[in-house]
Design an enzyme around this catalytic site. Structure first.
Site, PDB file in Angstrom:
ATOM      1  N   GLU A 407      81.732 -10.259  22.321  1.00 25.93           N
ATOM      2  CA  GLU A 407      80.608 -10.553  23.223  1.00 25.93           C
ATOM      3  C   GLU A 407      79.435 -11.130  22.431  1.00 25.93           C
ATOM      4  OE1 GLU A 407      80.733 -10.367  26.436  1.00 25.93           O
ATOM      5  OE2 GLU A 407      82.376  -9.026  26.868  1.00 25.93           O
ATOM      6  N   GLY A 408      79.741 -11.855  21.377  1.00 27.55           N
ATOM      7  CA  GLY A 408      78.680 -12.361  20.501  1.00 27.55           C
ATOM      8  C   GLY A 408      78.416 -11.326  19.432  1.00 27.55           C
TER       9      GLY A 408
END
Lengths: 598, 324, 247
Positions: A407-408
């Site tokens: 998610e980053g």
């Protein structure tokens, strides 16, 4: 629900420059009866179907994970926020966050669930045309079809837009032929529908496509061997002139990156919720173990070293949770305002969440790091058994680690936090300049030693928070002035600024949560929560000071540096506080209740 | 004035708990200057009925109707009511078991009588008519006062020790007219678990949990049970996994038992399990995990592997039995 | 066919019992309340199954309790149940409870009344039999399996040392235990429907209780466990004989 006209909700990022009133935040202690019933269904689902089968799940027993998804679907858990029109239950964002939280205690299952209901479903829900939505959403909402999301490639992770996957139109113009290799794809082993990102011809930007597993040209590699979430299906997906009907182009050509970014905002929030749920579960296990395990003739929960850990686990979790639901409420209200002004619901939802993308990035970082702390100390509390594969902590520890990566990465999210703040300031959406100049002016003047006008239960912490904001504005203002366009390349300074922002946002969210709680239940019933708030904020002051000092020592010089360092000291000063006793109080409650109880 | 006590039998004999009910009635009767009249329904020998005198019954009212050899709760309730009316009784005693809990409440309703089930004490007459019973699945006791004129008590088996005395009860026939509608429940099939000690009334129970690792290890439990003359039981996960038949499951949602001795092997002692067995007089816990919560509820504990401990214990009990 | 399911609210199984007012009452502060498991997992779920298979067409729920029992009633409605009635009274006298329920049921007319074998707070297990007597119906307790064929109930029930299969014409009262059905988790559809299903409150019949709880007592603290070495089973047997006196 607040009346939209009188809404005093601040905009995304404004927490740095404005105050929030406690009555406007949502706190988890306010769930209504129906939400609690939904939460209980999630708990019961995990208790009945997931927890007894964690080993079988981690062994990737064939068919087991999709079966669990089917069971979740039968309960309606896969379509919580899907509009009723498409077979879902149309529940609000907060409720879907609550579900993410409760199911977050399900180890590998949680990942499969959130990949399906988040990135696996939402791109189509928010960006699909009517025909696409009608075709895919009902089946995804019920779980009849399982979803996955193909963005990452072997050579493009953080740099998502650098993906090499390409799409070209077939000769007869009926299909896009996608060629490429996607990696780390969750649910790939059993997914029926994939949202796939690829560039059409020589486009600069990605486009998105809906690909069904049976389309010609799609193959899978075998399961990746991972450190944790072993039960989650993770495979490489190969596209060899994969035939995708042109009707399956999702949204406009070259809109893929935007889709990815917007969906990521939601994913970050859900990760925040999910990790909070996992934290609570791990803490409960740790308390129970500490209460039963005896050494030197006493339960180890009687020892200070253990109490410190239990308290700290609870403090960080309670704080993370405060941030998660504060931001969720903000996003929900922003969405409602946009819908009321006539915007299409899907668009409003994305825009409402995007409004608070900074907060989402902060939450992703803080919550994933909180969980890593909680599981690490969870292993420690379990001692030797923490290292044993027969006890739950080993799995919890290994499963947690991915949260700081996907998610980053947390590094990307930190830099985005600052980046987004500064970009909004530049665009005039966020007035940082004015407040920063005001602080600069204040630095020159004599400090105000007068007593605060009204002494309330929270006046000390409110003063600290106001000071934290000044500290950040001062350091950020100084950095921008000194480094200007170069700031974007000075990642260490960005990380320092991000850490300061994170501590501020979480501290403030926590303070507001406890203030509202005291308003609901009275001071007497909130003693431990007050201690949690005080310990956290006192520690935050030191973290903010440390990060600020490091940044100042890098970019500032001479008198200016001396003045800012003094200002930093002033703005992160706290009164003497007995953290050890406060943590003991918090631990005592956990130990009596024999579970996470805040 | 007579205290009425409902006594059940299996056609051949009257078991221990029913004798306890008679004795219980007798102790109360003595306190209140009353007599004890046992009520027996269906066909059983005179000798058995007379022997109730050894537990304090002066008289037996016998409803000698073969149709009553099976439990028909409405019929039993009618018969019991007839007995109560004949003796003008103000106190009815029955057992807190399956039939007592089906029959006595019906009679209580007919007489608007207050009923206390699961009695663990004699009534305290100083405070009114106050009886102690177990509540919250064994986590507490309650003292319940019966305020109605006629009173019903269901006695918990194995609460008071039996003491035989000299005595012979006089048998009197009681004719009761039953209505056809009272025989509404027809018995289609009966499956008795033969050859083993029934769990509910067993004095000693040997019970196994997940720590036994698998159904193939149950021979060790059964050997020990045989040597003790005990019934076998199990925890919920074991029943759910079908290692043992479901009627052996004791716990919150299984059976509740109060044996003199409960031996728990490989059971961690979750609160739900304890709810089914916390009325046991003595608890022995055998577990490899010294941190198992069950040790906190046990009288005696052995930290060790069942596969080693059980055969040793069985041998020790065998030796004890031989020297008895 | 109309089924009535009797639901009672009880404290959660893991609740510690705390007394107050010198032992005359239970301290309910901080207690989580649930549906009595026997009522929920067995009686209610079986009723729902009978409706799903088309045998029953209406399920009504009844609870004797004050307003604080409504969340639990709504949870039962979320599981299944077309409507609920709350008899506005507090009662720990089984006879009182039975009269309240029977008076209500009399007015409606049910073919089948189901309840759990006992409630986990007072462990009486006699309200069902009392309701049956008040309604002049038959009663079968401790059922482990219930089948309805036309208007005849075929019930497998627990007996001393075994099980028995009985048949009985409806109407009938049955108390349920393990085996009757499998516990269910309320699904989203049910949870959202619970809001719209009627929950009516009625006044209790005016009668007086025939029993009263005067006080409570906690069990004596258990003396610590005596640990015996696995090598020394003779010692354990000796203790069981001479000290515990159980063999």
């Amino acid at each position: 629900m607040n009346d939209i006209e009188t809404l005093k909700a601040i905009k995304g990022g404004e927490f740095l420059i404005k105050e929030t009133s406690a009555e406007h935040v949502f706190i988890p202690e306010e769930w209504d009866e129906e939400q609690l019933m939904i939460a209980e269904t999630c708990d019961n689902f995990l208790a009945q179907h997931v927890k007894p089968n964690l080993t079988r799940i981690d062994n990737q027993e064939p068919g087991l994970m999709p079966h669990l998804m089917d069971e979740a679907g039968a309960l309606g858990l896969l379509g919580i926020s899907v509009p009723e029109l498409y077979g879902g239950f149309g529940k609000d964002f907060k409720t879907s966050m609550l579900v993410a939280e409760r199911l977050g205690a399900g180890n590998s299952f949680s990942v499969a669930f959130s990949a399906h209901s988040g990135i696996g479903t939402l791109p189509i829900l928010y960006y699909g045309n009517e025909a696409q939505k009608q075709k895919y959403i009902p089946k995804l909402a019920s779980g009849e079809w399982k979803g996955a999301y193909c963005l990452t490639e072997p050579s493009s992770g953080s740099d998502a837009n650098s993906g090499k996957a390409r799409a070209r139109l077939s000769d007869d113009g009926k299909y896009y032929l996608i060629t490429g290799q996607k990696m780390w794809i969750t649910n790939a082993g059993f997914a029926d529908v994939f949202t796939v990102f690829a560039k059409i011809d020589n486009d600069d930007n990605l486009s998105a496509f809906i690909v069904e597993k049976d389309f010609e040209g799609l193959t899978l590699n075998s399961e990746e061997h991972k450190m944790g979430i072993k039960g989650s299906s993770t495979r490489q997906v190969f596209f060899n002139d994969c035939k995708v009907p042109v009707e399956n182009l999702l949204s406009d050509r070259q809109n893929g990156f935007k889709i990815a970014v917007n969906i990521l905002n939601i994913g970050r929030m859900k990760l925040g919720g999910g990790t909070v749920g996992a934290c609570k579960e791990v803490i409960t296990l740790a308390v129970r173990y500490a209460n039963e395990r005896e050494q030197f003739g006493r339960a180890i929960s009687k020892y200070g070293a253990i109490r410190h850990k239990l308290a700290q686990q609870a403090i960080l979790t309670y704080a993370s949770e405060a941030a998660v639901y504060r931001a969720s409420q903000n996003m929900e209200e922003a969405t409602e305002m946009l819908v009321a002004s006539g915007m299409d619901e899907s668009k409003a939802k994305l825009k409402g969440i995007e409004q608070f993308a900074i907060e989402a990035a902060i939450i992703k970082v803080h919550c994933s790091e909180t969980l890593d702390y909680v599981v690490d100390e969870g292993v420690q509390i379990y001692g030797g058994m923490g290292y044993s594969a027969e006890a739950p902590m080993d799995r919890a520890y290994r499963d947690s680690r991915i949260n700081r990566i996907f998610e980053g990465t947390n590094e990307i999210n930190r830099m985005l936090t600052v980046d987004m703040m500064l970009k909004r300031a530049l665009k005039g959406e966020l007035d940082l300049m004015g407040p920063a100049q005001k602080v600069a002016g204040e630095l020159m003047s004599i400090p105000d030693f007068s007593l605060t006008n009204e002494e309330s239960l929270f006046s000390t912490e409110k003063k600290y928070l106001a000071n934290f904001k000044k500290a950040i504005l001062m350091v950020a203002g100084g950095a921008v002035q000194k480094l200007m366009a170069q700031l974007g390349k000075e990642q260490e300074v960005l990380m320092n600024l991000a850490d300061m922002l994170i501590e501020l946002y979480v501290s403030e969210s926590l303070q507001l949560r406890v203030e509202k709680l005291v308003g609901l239940r009275g001071e007497e019933s909130c003693k431990e929560q007050l201690d949690i708030m005080r310990v956290y904020i006192n520690e935050a002051a030191e973290k903010i000071a440390k990060s600020g000092r490091e940044a100042l020592n890098y970019f500032a010089e001479g008198d200016e540096k001396r003045m800012m360092l003094m200002g930093l000291k002033r703005y992160t000063k706290t009164d003497d506080f007995n953290s050890i006793q406060a943590r003991r109080n918090i631990a005592a409650k956990l130990i009596t209740e024999n579970k996470y109880c805040f | 004035m007579s205290v009425i006590v409902l006594v059940e039998h299996n056609g051949r004999a009257i078991n221990k708990k029913n004798l306890e009910a008679v004795q219980y009635a007798s102790v109360i009767a003595q306190k209140t200057g009353a007599t004890v009249t046992a009520v027996i329904l269906g066909t059983v020998g005179a000798r058995e009925m007379e022997s109730l005198g050894q537990y304090g019954a002066q008289k037996v009212l016998h409803v000698d109707d073969a149709r009553l050899n099976d439990l028909h709760t409405r019929v039993y309730a009618c018969a019991l009511l007839a007995a109560v009316q004949k003796e003008n009784s103000k106190l009815i005693i029955a057992l807190n078991d399956i039939s007592g809990r089906a029959v006595a409440p019906r009679v209580a309703v007919k007489l608007k009588a207050g009923l206390v089930g699961g009695a663990l004490s004699y009534p305290d007459l100083d405070k009114g008519f106050v009886i102690k019973k177990s509540v919250f699945s064994g986590k507490a006791f309650a003292y319940v006062n019966i305020t109605s004129e006629i009173k019903v008590i269901l006695l918990t088996p194995n609460t008071f020790p039996l003491n035989k005395i000299e005595g012979k009860a006089a048998i009197e026939k009681l004719n009761v007219i039953f209505e056809e509608k009272d025989f509404g429940i027809k018995v289609k099939e009966v499956n008795k678990v033969t050859g083993e000690v029934p769990l509910a009334d067993a004095g000693i129970v040997v019970s196994g949990g997940r720590g036994m690792k698998g159904p193939e290890n149950w021979g060790l439990i059964e050997d020990l049970a045989k040597e003790f003359g005990a019934a076998t039981a199990c925890s919920r996960p074991v029943a759910d996994a079908h290692w043992r038949p479901h009627h052996e499951h004791v716990g919150q949602t299984g059976g509740t038992i109060r044996p003199d001795l409960y031996v728990a092997v490989g059971i961690s002692g979750a609160i739900q399990h304890l709810a089914g067995v916390n009325g046991s007089k003595t608890i022995v816990v055998i577990n490899t995990d010294p941190e198992a919560p069950f040790f906190k509820a046990a009288n005696y504990g052995v930290v060790g592997d069942a596969r080693e401990v059980l055969p040793r214990l069985t041998a020790a009990v065998k030796k004890f039995n031989q020297h008895k | 066919m109309k089924i009535l399911v009797c639901i009672s609210q009880v404290p959660d199984t893991s609740t510690k019992v705390v007394l107050k007012d010198n032992g005359s009452a239970i301290n309910s502060q901080g207690t989580t309340y649930i549906i009595n498991p026997y009522d929920e997992w067995y009686a209610l779920v079986r009723a729902i199954e009978l409706k799903e298979s088309g045998i029953a067409n209406e399920i009504h729920l009844v609870t004797v309790g004050k307003a604080d029992t409504e969340p639990v009633i709504r949870k039962a409605l979320a599981l299944g149940g077309d409507q609920a009635v709350r008899i506005d009274a507090e009662s720990n006298d089984p006879y009182l409870t039975a009269v309240y329920i029977a008076d209500f049921a009399k007015g409606v007319g049910y073919d089948l009344i189901l309840c759990g074998k006992e409630s986990i707070d007072y462990n009486n297990g006699i309200v069902g039999a009392m309701v049956a007597e008040l309604l002049d119906m038959d009663y079968i307790g401790f059922a482990a399996d219930i089948q309805i064929e036309k208007s005849v109930a075929v019930v497998n029930r627990e007996i001393e040392g075994g099980e028995e299969t009985d048949t009985c014409n409806l109407p009938l009262v049955i108390s349920c235990q393990k085996g009757v059905a499998e516990a269910r988790i309320p699904n989203m559809r049910g949870i959202m429907a619970a809001r719209t299903r009627p929950l009516n409150v009625i006044a209790p019949s005016p009668i007086s209780p025939v029993t009263e709880i005067l006080s409570y007592e906690l069990p004596p603290a258990k003396a610590g466990v005596k640990l015996i070495s696995p090598e020394n089973m003779d010692e354990l047997v000796a203790l069981l004989h001479s000290e515990a006196k159980v063999i």
